[in-house]
Design a protein around this motif. Structure first.
Motif, PDB file in Angstrom:
ATOM      1  N   UNK A 269      32.738  19.646  22.857  1.00 12.28           N
ATOM      2  CA  UNK A 269      32.992  20.856  22.071  1.00 12.28           C
ATOM      3  C   UNK A 269      32.583  22.122  22.815  1.00 12.28           C
ATOM      4  N   UNK A 270      31.552  22.069  23.659  1.00  9.31           N
ATOM      5  CA  UNK A 270      31.126  23.262  24.402  1.00  9.31           C
ATOM      6  C   UNK A 270      32.199  23.688  25.406  1.00  9.31           C
ATOM      7  N   UNK A 271      32.799  22.717  26.094  1.00 11.70           N
ATOM      8  CA  UNK A 271      33.845  23.053  27.065  1.00 11.70           C
ATOM      9  C   UNK A 271      35.082  23.603  26.360  1.00 11.70           C
ATOM     10  N   UNK A 272      35.419  23.015  25.227  1.00 14.50           N
ATOM     11  CA  UNK A 272      36.590  23.511  24.494  1.00 14.50           C
ATOM     12  C   UNK A 272      36.328  24.913  23.954  1.00 14.50           C
ATOM     13  N   UNK A 273      35.070  25.215  23.590  1.00 13.61           N
ATOM     14  CA  UNK A 273      34.748  26.566  23.134  1.00 13.61           C
ATOM     15  C   UNK A 273      34.884  27.573  24.278  1.00 13.61           C
ATOM     16  N   UNK A 274      34.512  27.145  25.501  1.00 12.63           N
ATOM     17  CA  UNK A 274      34.686  28.027  26.655  1.00 12.63           C
ATOM     18  C   UNK A 274      36.153  28.370  26.867  1.00 12.63           C
ATOM     19  N   UNK A 275      37.037  27.391  26.696  1.00 11.79           N
ATOM     20  CA  UNK A 275      38.470  27.646  26.821  1.00 11.79           C
ATOM     21  C   UNK A 275      38.976  28.501  25.662  1.00 11.79           C
ATOM     22  N   UNK A 276      38.374  28.344  24.479  1.00 10.09           N
ATOM     23  CA  UNK A 276      38.764  29.176  23.334  1.00 10.09           C
ATOM     24  C   UNK A 276      38.457  30.650  23.594  1.00 10.09           C
ATOM     25  N   UNK A 277      37.308  30.932  24.198  1.00 11.75           N
ATOM     26  CA  UNK A 277      36.947  32.316  24.519  1.00 11.75           C
ATOM     27  C   UNK A 277      37.883  32.904  25.574  1.00 11.75           C
ATOM     28  N   UNK A 278      38.296  32.074  26.525  1.00 12.53           N
ATOM     29  CA  UNK A 278      39.205  32.577  27.555  1.00 12.53           C
ATOM     30  C   UNK A 278      40.577  32.892  26.953  1.00 12.53           C
ATOM     31  N   UNK A 279      41.019  32.069  26.014  1.00 16.92           N
ATOM     32  CA  UNK A 279      42.287  32.374  25.344  1.00 16.92           C
ATOM     33  C   UNK A 279      42.162  33.646  24.505  1.00 16.92           C
ATOM     34  N   UNK A 280      40.995  33.858  23.905  1.00 15.62           N
ATOM     35  CA  UNK A 280      40.760  35.117  23.185  1.00 15.62           C
ATOM     36  C   UNK A 280      40.826  36.304  24.143  1.00 15.62           C
ATOM     37  N   UNK A 281      40.269  36.137  25.332  1.00 13.76           N
ATOM     38  CA  UNK A 281      40.334  37.201  26.338  1.00 13.76           C
ATOM     39  C   UNK A 281      41.790  37.487  26.727  1.00 13.76           C
ATOM     40  N   UNK A 282      42.587  36.444  26.921  1.00 17.12           N
ATOM     41  CA  UNK A 282      43.997  36.646  27.267  1.00 17.12           C
ATOM     42  C   UNK A 282      44.736  37.366  26.147  1.00 17.12           C
ATOM     43  N   UNK A 283      44.409  37.039  24.902  1.00 14.33           N
ATOM     44  CA  UNK A 283      45.031  37.722  23.763  1.00 14.33           C
ATOM     45  C   UNK A 283      44.679  39.208  23.761  1.00 14.33           C
TER      46      UNK A 283
ATOM     47  N   UNK B 252      36.957  48.165  26.931  1.00 12.69           N
ATOM     48  CA  UNK B 252      35.556  47.911  27.229  1.00 12.69           C
ATOM     49  C   UNK B 252      35.242  46.427  27.142  1.00 12.69           C
ATOM     50  N   UNK B 253      35.817  45.732  26.166  1.00  9.15           N
ATOM     51  CA  UNK B 253      35.579  44.292  26.040  1.00  9.15           C
ATOM     52  C   UNK B 253      36.158  43.543  27.242  1.00  9.15           C
ATOM     53  N   UNK B 254      37.354  43.922  27.689  1.00  9.53           N
ATOM     54  CA  UNK B 254      37.965  43.266  28.841  1.00  9.53           C
ATOM     55  C   UNK B 254      37.097  43.436  30.078  1.00  9.53           C
ATOM     56  N   UNK B 255      36.561  44.638  30.276  1.00  6.91           N
ATOM     57  CA  UNK B 255      35.757  44.901  31.476  1.00  6.91           C
ATOM     58  C   UNK B 255      34.425  44.171  31.448  1.00  6.91           C
ATOM     59  N   UNK B 256      33.829  43.978  30.265  1.00  2.00           N
ATOM     60  CA  UNK B 256      32.502  43.374  30.164  1.00  2.00           C
ATOM     61  C   UNK B 256      32.536  41.872  29.899  1.00  2.00           C
ATOM     62  N   UNK B 257      33.741  41.286  29.758  1.00  2.00           N
ATOM     63  CA  UNK B 257      33.839  39.858  29.404  1.00  2.00           C
ATOM     64  C   UNK B 257      33.323  38.993  30.551  1.00  2.00           C
ATOM     65  N   UNK B 258      32.530  37.980  30.190  1.00  2.00           N
ATOM     66  CA  UNK B 258      32.031  37.009  31.156  1.00  2.00           C
ATOM     67  C   UNK B 258      32.278  35.603  30.607  1.00  2.00           C
ATOM     68  N   UNK B 259      33.004  34.780  31.333  1.00  2.00           N
ATOM     69  CA  UNK B 259      33.231  33.401  30.858  1.00  2.00           C
ATOM     70  C   UNK B 259      31.907  32.645  30.767  1.00  2.00           C
ATOM     71  N   UNK B 260      31.800  31.804  29.758  1.00  2.00           N
ATOM     72  CA  UNK B 260      30.584  31.015  29.596  1.00  2.00           C
ATOM     73  C   UNK B 260      30.643  29.797  30.517  1.00  2.00           C
TER      74      UNK B 260
END
Length: 1012
Positions: free
Chosen positions: A733-747, A830-838
């Protein structure tokens, strides 16, 4: 009881049926016959509402009463018969009662009604097999047989046709019925009406298909039917001529003309008769005749050889005795004498085509395939080539004669015909090498310049099964290969495969003088070393080095040393292009070349050191990737990460992508050994590739750049994250959550690329609302699974709160809305610039889903396809590490680049091992809007349908679609609400399968309902 699937359905209920409250028919109502056409037609339409046994029985009784009533109009009786026929499909129906009622009605029914009754009897037998039941009374069958035999002599041809169809069912139980049946049907093959003749021949063919042995006496009637004026009659007659000759191949046929007799086999006579049909006026008949000729594999060779000669052999000519010219069977055949009125004498030197001698030549087989190959319709030419291919398997002499004609077909105007001829020659050469003449080589040389890749590929394979007699011919052919290598670089591997076989087949031709000429080697001066990357030079070396070993030793004496030094490179660059024993050709003085050809080194210790060094390099590359991921995620990398601390997002993206490429290259290099990277490391590397895309998007967002480029990067991030999530089995579930955040970033990147100020306020609110719902879901999942990564979830929650405050402060005016969206766009940037993948830490149980095509079609030839009908493809694939077979889909890429998805039935996906399946689907429905023309191909692949995180905009992001300012809000809502938007199609087949398709146009036969 509910109506079963497939039963007749209609729109209206029956008006005369009085049902009670429980749905059952009232038992107090006695059945009465229908009096008008409207009543019985309404009853026919009401069958979809019938559910109880009593209702069905009432309908049956009313239909039978209407059929037997003598005072009703013919139209009412016909519809009543149709009603009874439909009721036969219900299990509750008493079929014997319907059979008795229909048989009794034959005595009072009009001709049109009797036709309908016969059709109902046929349907009754097809549905229930009623005529095969032993419970049928003999009196009933005698009555039915009497009616059928009587109607066979009726003046209306429709009635004779339907009676002929029922006749085999009537004769099923009678003694000697089989012989009487064939004798009766044969009498109607000469009926005055063509529909009756066609029905009679169809009945004979149907009996043959059902396993009955046709009497040999019907052969003459079938041969006479091949000259019928009706096209459909000739078509059926062709099949019957083949069927009878195949059943009695050695039966003697006596040909007697003018007291001169000759006996030949029935199989040979049938072959000659069908050869004569190649000259038929109908293209469909000619095509069928050419197709049937390929079945005569046991025909006499003298008849078979005549098919390629337009001259009649001398031993097949008939001698006509003097005085017999006018008499034939006691009747004058219309031959005019020199004293008859209007007689025109034949000039000296010409052939009198009206003479009896000319007509008595057995010229049916003469030039049959020549005419077929020269036909104006490509369907006939294709059928002739296919038959020639089949007959070549039975006769070697016939194969030699066929080669010349098939090579001539390389000049055909249709690429489909050219491909068909090429496949035929490849099949012939596969059994015995083809000795090409100079003229045939010239034609093949011209065909090598064809614009179609499939034709050129076929020519290469044809040349691989051919031999040339002279060295100068091979030099001419090598010049053609040189031209194609320069003009069509995509043909390089196919040409090299052909050169490898040509070298082996022409070892006697490839001599020292030939090699000097080919490589430009002088006998007196040192030659300049050729470029090792010259593809023409590489092809010449492949040809020379694939000669036989004893010839290769002699050739090696004239080769310069640089040719041998290039062999290790060519062996690695083009695997399987050089023979395995090439090392023995290298001179002893070039010891270093032999060592390179013996790789891996013969010393096990050296080989082990090489593998260990590769493994160390692979570990170092993976360690560098992990350190970069830690740096991007914000973890403290220690002193080792100081060298990366000053890198920008762009530099980090490039550096990470370079490391991923290095790891993949090392992985491929060590994969051939015993050490292979595990799947856990590969998953981390794929995530690193995804992170490099994220860094690239951050760099683009910080500078003014074109909107299309940003949308492309967002699309790449969204699809890559879904692909990694869908294809990896065992992610926690932790790895899938990391991919969920990246998809949120792409959105966010995708939404930020749109100028919300220029959009309709309703559309902007909709798109923003979709993003906020995704933010709430990500925050909820973050708090449920990971407690140490609260910073990102807090940032998302703060972003949502800021939007709520901005939307509540806006008063609804246009200026306030624009100000609100302008502020929100700044927050998104600002969110795009400060985003850091987990951090991404998969466990050791990860496996990657994959698919491999085992067989995509049963035939190696191209599929002939008519756009009027759907095409059913056969797919056989192996699926590995697929958790849910319900998610499997077959994707088809059309020549128009449109992609279609088909979900196979679950019973076609069979389990083999845990999470391992085999897909065997024989009916992939495909409709191609293609007409006759150039050959094309479709691309098959296997994909997984993975559910999206939010069923609104992910499909838009994956497709890279823009939302222009003129976009209608209603259309956007409609597309986002489409069920197909709720899944992302992820390809799991690393290599797609191509199927060649030949679009053709099938000319339909004349309608069988045409009245003559």
């Amino acid at each position: 009881m509910s109506v079963k699937r497939g039963y007749p359905e209609s729109e209206d209920g029956h008006q005369d049926l009085h049902m009670e409250s429980n749905g059952e028919a009232s038992t107090q109502i006695s059945p009465k016959p229908y009096t008008t056409y409207t009543h019985v037609h309404d009853a026919l339409l009401s069958l979809k509402d019938v559910q109880s046994k009593s209702e069905i029985q009432l309908l049956v009784n009313q239909a039978l009463l209407s059929i037997k009533a003598s005072d009703l109009p013919s139209a009412v009786r016909q519809v009543a018969v149709r009603l009874a026929k439909q009721l036969c499909a219900y299990p509750e129906t008493n079929t014997i009662a319907i059979l008795i009622g229909l048989t009794q009605a034959l005595t009072i029914a009009e001709p049109s009604a009797r036709c309908e009754i016969y059709r109902a009897l046929l349907a009754l037998h097809q549905i229930k097999g009623v005529f095969a039941l032993a419970s049928i009374r003999s009196e009933l069958m005698r009555q039915l047989e009497s009616s059928v035999l009587s109607d066979l002599n009726h003046s209306q041809h429709h009635l004779r046709c339907t009676a002929l169809c029922v006749l085999p069912l009537v004769k099923m139980h009678s003694k000697g019925g089989q012989n009487e049946l064939f004798e009766t049907i044969s009498n109607y093959t000469a009926d005055p009406h063509p529909k009756v003749r066609q029905t009679a021949l169809n009945s004979l063919l149907h009996q043959h298909i059902m396993g009955a042995v046709l009497p040999v006496e019907t052969y003459d009637d079938c041969v006479a039917a091949t000259k019928d004026d009706f096209e459909q009659v000739r078509l059926v007659a062709l099949e019957l001529v083949w069927a009878i000759s195949n059943a009695y191949p050695e039966y003697p046929v006596v040909i007697q003309k003018f007291k001169v007799s000759e006996s030949i086999r029935l199989l040979d006579d049938a072959f000659v008769k069908i050869c004569d049909m190649v000259n038929d006026c109908s293209v469909v008949v000619r095509q069928r005749a050419c197709s049937i000729l390929g079945r005569f594999k046991s025909v006499d060779s003298k008849f078979l050889s005549q098919t390629f000669s337009k001259q009649v052999m001398s031993h097949l000519r008939r001698f006509v005795p003097k005085g017999m010219m006018r008499g034939y069977g006691g009747r004058n055949r219309g031959v005019r004498s020199a004293h008859s009125k209007g007689f025109i004498p034949t000039p000296e030197g010409d052939t009198d085509v009206e003479s009896e001698e000319f007509k008595l030549l057995d010229s049916g087989a003469a030039g049959a395939f020549v005419h077929g190959l020269e036909d104006e319709y490509q369907e006939v030419r294709d059928a002739a080539i296919e038959s020639i291919t089949e007959l070549c398997t039975a006769s070697a002499d016939f194969s030699v004669k066929a080669v010349d004609f098939l090579v001539d077909m390389f000049n055909d105007s249709s690429d489909r015909v050219r491909l068909c001829a090429i496949r035929a020659l490849i099949a012939i050469g596969g059994r015995s090498l083809i000795q090409l003449t100079e003229e045939q080589l010239s034609i093949a040389y011209s065909a090598m310049k064809d614009s179609s890749y499939h034709v050129r590929e076929g020519i290469y394979k044809f040349l691989a099964v051919s031999t040339l007699a002279r060295p100068e011919w091979l030099e001419h052919l090598m010049a053609g290969f040189r031209t194609n290598l320069e003009k069509y670089p995509e043909d390089q591997l196919e040409i090299y495969k052909t050169l490898k076989v040509l070298g082996l087949n022409h070892s006697q031709v490839i001599t020292a003088p030939f090699v000097r000429t080919l490589l430009g080697i002088s006998e007196h001066y040192l030659s300049r070393e050729a470029r090792i990357d010259d593809i023409v030079y590489a092809g010449n070396v492949i040809l020379i080095m694939n000669t036989k070993p004893h010839m290769r030793k002699a050739i090696a004496m004239v080769l310069p040393d640089y040719v041998f030094s290039h062999l290790p490179y060519l062996k690695d660059k083009y695997p399987n292009s050089l023979p395995q024993d090439i090392i023995y050709t290298v001179p002893d003085k070039l010891h270093f070349v032999k060592q390179m050809l013996e790789r891996p080194h013969p010393s096990l210790s050296i080989a082990q050191l090489t593998l260990e060094d590769g493994h160390k390099q692979l570990d170092a590359a993976f360690s560098a990737i992990q350190k970069l991921l830690d740096l991007v995620s914000g973890d403290d990398g220690g002193d080792e990460m100081e060298e990366y601390s000053e890198l920008t997002a762009q530099n980090l993206a490039e550096f990470l992508a370079r490391r991923v490429h290095e790891y993949n290259s090392l992985s491929c290099a060590t994969g051939s050994g015993n050490i292979e990277p595990n799947e856990q490391e590969r998953v981390v590397v794929r995530y690193a590739q995804l992170v490099s895309y994220v860094l690239q998007a951050q760099h683009m967002a910080s500078k003014p750049i074109q909107q299309s480029k940003i949308l492309t990067v967002a699309s790449r991030i969204m699809y890559a994250s879904y692909e990694l999530d869908a294809r990896t089995v065992g992610l926690d579930s932790d790895c899938r959550l990391a991919l969920t955040f990246i998809r949120l970033f792409a959105h966010v990147v995708w939404l930020n690329a749109h100028i919300l100020l220029q959009l309709d306020h309703r559309l902007a609110d909709k798109m923003t609302g979709e993003l906020l719902q995704r933010i709430r879901r990500a925050v909820r999942l973050s708090r449920a699974h990971i407690s140490c990564h609260t910073k990102l979830s807090d940032t998302l929650q703060l972003l949502e709160e800021q939007w709520q405050r901005m939307s509540s402060s806006a008063n609804g005016s246009g200026d306030a809305k624009q100000d609100m969206y302008a502020k929100f766009a700044q927050k998104l940037s600002s969110f795009v610039a400060q985003f850091k993948p987990i951090r991404f830490l998969p466990n050791s149980l990860c496996q990657r889903a994959s698919a491999r095509f085992l067989q995509a079609h049963t035939s190696k030839q191209a599929i002939e396809y008519n756009h009027v009908f759907p095409l059913n493809l056969f797919v056989n694939a192996s699926l590995e590490w697929v958790a849910h077979r319900s998610a499997v889909a077959v994707s088809v890429v059309l020549p128009t680049r449109q992609t279609l998805l088909f979900c196979p039935p679950l019973n076609s996906i069979k389990p083999q091992l845990p999470m391992h399946w085999v897909l065997e689907w024989s009916e992939v429905p495909l409709s191609l809007p293609l007409s006759s023309g150039e050959s094309t191909s479709v691309q098959l692949s296997i994909s997984l349908q993975y559910p999206t995180d939010t069923p609104w905009s992910d499909s838009f992001v994956v497709a890279g679609n823009t939302v222009p300012s003129t976009y209608k809000v209603e259309e956007y809502f409609k597309q986002t609400g489409n069920p197909s938007q709720r899944h992302i199609s992820v390809q799991i087949a690393d290599k797609a399968h191509l199927i060649s398709i030949n679009p053709i146009e099938i000319r339909p036969l004349s309608s069988v309902h045409t009245r003559i």
